[in-house]
Scaffold this active site. Sequence first.
Site, PDB file in Angstrom:
ATOM      1  N   CYS A 172      -1.861  -2.726   7.810  1.00  0.00           N
ATOM      2  CA  CYS A 172      -1.826  -3.632   6.662  1.00  0.00           C
ATOM      3  C   CYS A 172      -0.564  -4.489   6.600  1.00  0.00           C
ATOM      4  O   CYS A 172      -0.634  -5.662   6.221  1.00  0.00           O
ATOM      5  CB  CYS A 172      -2.040  -2.842   5.371  1.00  0.00           C
ATOM      6  N   HIS A 205     -10.629   7.174   1.741  1.00  0.00           N
ATOM      7  CA  HIS A 205      -9.274   7.089   1.195  1.00  0.00           C
ATOM      8  C   HIS A 205      -9.219   6.025   0.107  1.00  0.00           C
ATOM      9  O   HIS A 205     -10.039   5.119   0.060  1.00  0.00           O
ATOM     10  CB  HIS A 205      -8.259   6.761   2.301  1.00  0.00           C
ATOM     11  N   ASP A 224       0.794  -1.244   0.000  1.00  0.00           N
ATOM     12  CA  ASP A 224       0.000   0.000   0.000  1.00  0.00           C
ATOM     13  C   ASP A 224       0.823   1.290   0.000  1.00  0.00           C
ATOM     14  O   ASP A 224       0.511   2.242   0.737  1.00  0.00           O
ATOM     15  CB  ASP A 224      -0.950   0.012   1.201  1.00  0.00           C
ATOM     16  N   HIS A 245     -17.478   3.116   0.964  1.00  0.00           N
ATOM     17  CA  HIS A 245     -17.093   1.844   1.578  1.00  0.00           C
ATOM     18  C   HIS A 245     -17.504   1.804   3.051  1.00  0.00           C
ATOM     19  O   HIS A 245     -17.481   2.833   3.744  1.00  0.00           O
ATOM     20  CB  HIS A 245     -15.581   1.634   1.457  1.00  0.00           C
ATOM     21  N   ASP A 264      -4.677  -0.677  -1.907  1.00  0.00           N
ATOM     22  CA  ASP A 264      -5.980  -0.447  -1.300  1.00  0.00           C
ATOM     23  C   ASP A 264      -6.875   0.147  -2.381  1.00  0.00           C
ATOM     24  O   ASP A 264      -6.475   1.104  -3.061  1.00  0.00           O
ATOM     25  CB  ASP A 264      -5.810   0.536  -0.129  1.00  0.00           C
ATOM     26  N   HIS A 288     -10.768   1.009  -2.687  1.00  0.00           N
ATOM     27  CA  HIS A 288     -12.121   1.069  -2.149  1.00  0.00           C
ATOM     28  C   HIS A 288     -13.110   1.731  -3.101  1.00  0.00           C
ATOM     29  O   HIS A 288     -12.786   2.754  -3.707  1.00  0.00           O
ATOM     30  CB  HIS A 288     -12.143   1.883  -0.851  1.00  0.00           C
ATOM     31  N   LYS A 345      -7.113  -4.763  -2.937  1.00  0.00           N
ATOM     32  CA  LYS A 345      -7.871  -5.240  -1.785  1.00  0.00           C
ATOM     33  C   LYS A 345      -8.770  -4.133  -1.269  1.00  0.00           C
ATOM     34  O   LYS A 345      -8.548  -2.955  -1.537  1.00  0.00           O
ATOM     35  CB  LYS A 345      -6.929  -5.741  -0.688  1.00  0.00           C
TER      36      LYS A 345
END
Length: 198
Positions: A152, A82, A9, A53, A47, A49, A107
Amino acid sequence: MSTALIVIDVQNDFCPGGALAVPEGDLIVDGINALMADADAVILTQDWHPAGHSSFASSHAGCTPYDVTEMPYGPQVLWPDHCIQGSTGAAFHPDLHADRADMIIRKGYNPAIDSYSALFENDHTTPTGLEGYLRTRGITDLLMVGLALDFCVNFSAVDAAKQGFRVTVRENLCRAIDLDGSLAAARSGMRDAGVELA
């Protein structure tokens, strides 16, 4: 023995000026780039999203960032919005050598479940597919770096160790959020899982 570098990330929103900035998150980029040449495989996580989310504080009336709520899969920290899919914030840091990646694992795209780990969503049962990729490549050892060390990176390292991989986390190439003691808890949990902190 084969080793993969797992870069967690390293995205604009987690670097200074981003929506969920990790202090000094940008200072690890050059060191991560330097490791890429010697790795048998380079895997980046991202990441990713959708807007709205369920892990965003803005999706819960009366909640603010860093509140904790209960989800069907357990406690969930509520974050500022984010890494929205396709946004500048979700993009990799511009100095990261993302073109060296053999694979990019996205993810957190399921709107109902957050996903800290590179291997499983936060329900701890839904796989990302990374484990299967590593096994079919014959990779046994993982070197993990990135953001954030206490979320993470931590979840990824512990999950990978539980799946039987030899895992090393390079702390100098990570940075942490350290939310209410999360960094000390993460270090302890990683050591207990057999992760080497270097």
